[in-house]
Structures are given as structure tokens and as C-alpha cells.
Scaffold this motif. Structure first.
Motif, PDB file in Angstrom:
ATOM      1  N   GLN A  72       0.939  -1.404  -0.108  1.00 54.68           N
ATOM      2  CA  GLN A  72       0.152  -0.116  -0.132  1.00 54.68           C
ATOM      3  C   GLN A  72       1.173   1.519   0.375  1.00 54.68           C
ATOM      4  OE1 GLN A  72      -3.270   0.187   2.932  1.00 54.68           O
ATOM      5  NE2 GLN A  72      -2.845   2.248   3.197  1.00 54.68           N
ATOM      6  N   ASP A  73       0.923   2.488  -0.766  1.00 57.62           N
ATOM      7  CA  ASP A  73       1.261   3.348  -1.227  1.00 57.62           C
ATOM      8  C   ASP A  73       3.208   2.833  -0.977  1.00 57.62           C
ATOM      9  OD1 ASP A  73      -0.413   4.833  -0.962  1.00 57.62           O
ATOM     10  OD2 ASP A  73      -1.140   5.102   0.840  1.00 57.62           O
ATOM     11  N   ALA A  95       3.455  -3.369   8.437  1.00 59.26           N
ATOM     12  CA  ALA A  95       2.099  -2.029   8.423  1.00 59.26           C
ATOM     13  C   ALA A  95       3.620  -0.893   8.135  1.00 59.26           C
ATOM     14  CB  ALA A  95       2.058  -1.767   9.619  1.00 59.26           C
ATOM     15  N   ASN A  96       3.029   0.063   7.758  1.00 60.75           N
ATOM     16  CA  ASN A  96       4.120   0.864   6.832  1.00 60.75           C
ATOM     17  C   ASN A  96       5.337   0.763   6.329  1.00 60.75           C
ATOM     18  OD1 ASN A  96       2.297   2.938   6.727  1.00 60.75           O
ATOM     19  ND2 ASN A  96       2.308   3.052   8.346  1.00 60.75           N
ATOM     20  N   GLY A 101       1.817  -6.374  14.113  1.00 65.35           N
ATOM     21  CA  GLY A 101       0.192  -7.164  14.257  1.00 65.35           C
ATOM     22  C   GLY A 101       0.740  -9.044  14.783  1.00 65.35           C
ATOM     23  N   GLN A 102       0.292  -9.482  13.820  1.00 65.13           N
ATOM     24  CA  GLN A 102       1.096 -10.903  14.783  1.00 65.13           C
ATOM     25  C   GLN A 102       1.709 -11.408  13.398  1.00 65.13           C
ATOM     26  OE1 GLN A 102      -0.537 -13.759  16.099  1.00 65.13           O
ATOM     27  NE2 GLN A 102      -0.993 -12.104  17.714  1.00 65.13           N
ATOM     28  N   GLY A 103       2.957 -12.848  14.060  1.00 68.04           N
ATOM     29  CA  GLY A 103       3.710 -12.826  12.899  1.00 68.04           C
ATOM     30  C   GLY A 103       4.313 -13.699  13.266  1.00 68.04           C
ATOM     31  N   VAL A 104       5.744 -14.598  12.357  1.00 69.65           N
ATOM     32  CA  VAL A 104       5.658 -15.486  12.651  1.00 69.65           C
ATOM     33  C   VAL A 104       7.557 -15.019  12.382  1.00 69.65           C
ATOM     34  CG1 VAL A 104       6.874 -17.910  12.883  1.00 69.65           C
ATOM     35  CG2 VAL A 104       4.207 -17.621  12.674  1.00 69.65           C
TER      36      VAL A 104
END
Length: 200
Positions: A72-73, A95-96, A101-104
Motif C-alpha cells: 500500500q502506497d 504496516a508501513n 501485528g501477528q507474525g512468525v
């Protein structure tokens, strides 16, 4: 590669440099599906919207990094999968342009962190699995364990308050789930912890 390391090689090149082959809108902006070969050897192939990377795309860095996921952008944003040249990898939310957030995250040595991220560092509830067995559960704050948590081994569990990744306040609770036996321990050597603060 340490997941907290800031690596300039991971930055995506700007949206309009290099050689582009693909769809365009009426304003001649990149729009739809296309492929861009950057002067530095990086390659992006995927979706554009009004001149910017948006939607699903794959970005390959000349240095060996590879990202496949949402944009995004012009930034990694949404769900994605990131491979690092050393073999470590991340699968989760961005994000950006950052893990958020959630991750492995799978480390080169086979260790795995599964949980919350913020601004590219472990932050929030998570579980760190060791390739050799055992795991740590708790809350990470800016990349380090803090507060209540546990170290879980095949035959016993150590529960207490983390000061950092390797230290807990004493006393801690030592439990053996198979037998139901538990006791409070005040000596960090008895639970293979580095010396830490004794709670008053």
C-alpha cells in the motif's frame, strides 16, 4: 539475520525509476499489473495503483532478500512473506513497511518466534520456540521479555516475572506437570537462570 536489525538493503526503491513494462492508466501512471527492473538490480513484479505499488506484489533485492505480499502506497502493508539472504524468514503482518501485528519469524538456527510485532521488533504476547526444545512464553516490550511469563521444558515449567530475556525475579515457581509437584525457588542456579533480582 537478527530480526531487529535495521538493514538498508531491505528498503524498496522509489516507484518510478528503472525500466517498467506493464499496464498504465489514462494519466500514463503505472496502474494494474507490471514489472519494474531497477538500476540497482532490484526487481518488483505485481500490482500498481495510480503510480504506486498497491495490492499483491513480489519484490526481489539484488542482495538476496525477497518479499511477497501486500503493498500500500509503495510500502509492505498487510500480509506478506519475507525471506532474508541468510535463510531466516518472516511470515505475517506488515504496516508501513515494517513487521507489525501477528507474525512468525524463523531464525537461521531453527528457533521460531510466534506472536506480536510492533515497528519491526517483538512487542506484545508471544512464544519463542527453541530448535533444541523448550520455549518461552510471555510479553515482549521493545524486543525483550518483561513481566509475567514462563519457560517451558519437556519435563518442567519455570513461572515468574521476566526482567529481560534471560532473567526472572526470584522467587520463581518450578512445576513438574506430570507429577503435579511444584515449589518456589529462590536460587537462580537451581533453574539455570542467570542471577537476578530477589523480590522483597
Amino acid at each position: 539475520m537478527d530480526e531487529d536489525e535495521k538493514d538498508e538493503d531491505q528498503k524498496d526503491e522509489g516507484p518510478i525509476i528503472g525500466v517498467y513494462v506493464g499496464e498504465r492508466n489514462d494519466q500514463k501512471e503505472r496502474h494494474g499489473n507490471g514489472k519494474n527492473n531497477f538500476p540497482n538490480g532490484d526487481v518488483y513484479e505485481g500490482s500498481y495503483s495510480n503510480g504506486k505499488r498497491k495490492g499483491l506484489g513480489t519484490y526481489k533485492w539484488k542482495a538476496g532478500h525477497r518479499y511477497k505480499g501486500d503493498y500500500q502506497d509503495n510500502l509492505r502493508h498487510g500480509q506478506g512473506y519475507f525471506n532474508y539472504p541468510d535463510g531466516s524468514k518472516y511470515n505475517g503482518s506488515f504496516a508501513n513497511g515494517k513487521r507489525h501485528g501477528q507474525g512468525v519469524y524463523v531464525y537461521v538456527n531453527g528457533d521460531v518466534y510466534q506472536g506480536d510485532w510492533e515497528e519491526d521488533v517483538k512487542h506484545g504476547i508471544g512464544i519463542y520456540h527453541y530448535a533444541t526444545g523448550g520455549k518461552k512464553k510471555g510479553v515482549w516490550v521493545n524486543g525483550s521479555l518483561k513481566g509475567e511469563g514462563s519457560v517451558i521444558h519437556a519435563d518442567h515449567v519455570i513461572s515468574g516475572v521476566f526482567i529481560n530475556d534471560d532473567e526472572m525475579e526470584m522467587p520463581v515457581k518450578l512445576s513438574f506437570p506430570s507429577s503435579g509437584y511444584s515449589k518456589m525457588v529462590t536460587d537462580p542456579k537451581l533453574v539455570a537462570m542467570v542471577p537476578a533480582v530477589v523480590a522483597e
